[in-house]
Design an enzyme around this catalytic site. Structure first.
Site, PDB file in Angstrom:
ATOM      1  N   ASP A 101       0.842  -1.206   0.000  1.00  0.00           N
ATOM      2  CA  ASP A 101       0.000   0.000   0.000  1.00  0.00           C
ATOM      3  C   ASP A 101       0.872   1.249   0.000  1.00  0.00           C
ATOM      4  O   ASP A 101       2.007   1.217   0.466  1.00  0.00           O
ATOM      5  CB  ASP A 101      -0.841   0.075   1.281  1.00  0.00           C
TER       6      ASP A 101
HETATM    7  N1  URA Z   1      -1.418  -5.954   3.833  1.00  0.00           N
HETATM    8  C1  URA Z   1      -1.834  -4.671   3.821  1.00  0.00           C
HETATM    9  O1  URA Z   1      -2.817  -4.325   4.462  1.00  0.00           O
HETATM   10  N2  URA Z   1      -1.134  -3.804   3.097  1.00  0.00           N
HETATM   11  C2  URA Z   1      -0.017  -4.120   2.399  1.00  0.00           C
HETATM   12  O2  URA Z   1       0.602  -3.264   1.756  1.00  0.00           O
HETATM   13  C3  URA Z   1       0.396  -5.464   2.414  1.00  0.00           C
HETATM   14  C4  URA Z   1      -0.326  -6.364   3.147  1.00  0.00           C
END
Ligand code: URA
Length: 230
Positions: A101
């Site tokens: 993310d």
């Molecule tokens: N889980 C999440 O919530 N975000 C990420 O970037 C990777 C795994």
């Protein structure tokens, strides 16, 4: 692409000459003589005629320490992407072997080798991803069992595969998952009434983030690191 078409495109001769080259065992694919012009190859196949390579595609494998604020995408009209952090002549040919993310940090792998990245992202491979998490509230010990059993995600109508939750401090944990659903770790904590404040990926399968890489820095993988994903 078919081998015979590849040979034509790379000026190995006329169709008749190429047929001859194949029949005479003068063409090799990835080091082995190939006589079948219909053989499927891709851009990473090493094609040689009489021992001379016809093309040299440089395969690139990088690990990046992703800082917060960068999108796991190759281009975006509004936000900087991880590609903006890469200083490599082939950077525009790279894709990601798994996203993080925008707010999350840590290990991201980039490559131009689609077969290699597939080995990492293919759900059936169940490659472990390890995250360090800080949370808004104290992490309840019961969450360990909930993560281990799996959590139902109504949107996808699926239950997450068993995950390992290790509580390191009241609001700090290590989480290991073997799949990569959208915002998976954040949604798992949400499901147990908590909220993730920071998320950092330490490891993808056998590869840990190099402690020497500062946020935003990247380096090439060594051949032995590349070979760990077989
Ligand atoms: N889980 C999440 O919530 N975000 C990420 O970037 C990777 C795994």
């Amino acid at each position: 692409m078919r081998l015979d078409r590849f040979l034509v495109r790379n000026d190995a001769g006329t169709c008749r000459e190429i047929r001859n080259l194949l029949d005479c065992g003068r063409v090799a694919v990835d080091g082995d003589i190939e006589t079948n012009g219909l053989r499927k190859i891709d851009r990473f196949s090493k094609i040689e005629v009489d021992g001379t390579p016809l093309q040299a595609v440089e395969a690139v494998y990088l690990m990046l320490h992703k800082p917060a604020g960068y999108l796991s995408a190759t281009s975006d009209p509004h936000h900087p992407t991880v590609i903006d952090l890469i200083d490599h002549p082939l950077r525009n040919e790279l894709h990601l072997a798994g996203r993080l993310d925008r707010a999350s940090t840590g290990l991201v792998l980039l490559t131009n080798d689609g077969r290699w990245s597939k080995r990492i992202t293919e759900p059936t491979k169940e490659i472990a991803k390890v995250y360090q998490v800080t949370t808004r509230d104290e992490i309840a010990a019961e969450s360990i069992a909930v993560f281990a059993i799996g959590i139902y995600f109504a949107y996808e109508d699926l239950t997450t595969r068993p995950a390992i939750l290790e509580i390191l401090a009241p609001r700090e944990a290590r989480v290991t998952i073997h799949e990569g659903r959208y915002h998976q770790v954040k949604r798992m904590f949400h499901a147990v009434g908590n909220q993730v404040l920071t998320l950092h990926r330490d490891r993808i399968g056998p590869l840990a983030l190099d402690a020497g890489l500062t946020p935003g820095a990247s380096r090439s993988l060594t051949p032995s690191e590349v070979a760990r994903f077989q």
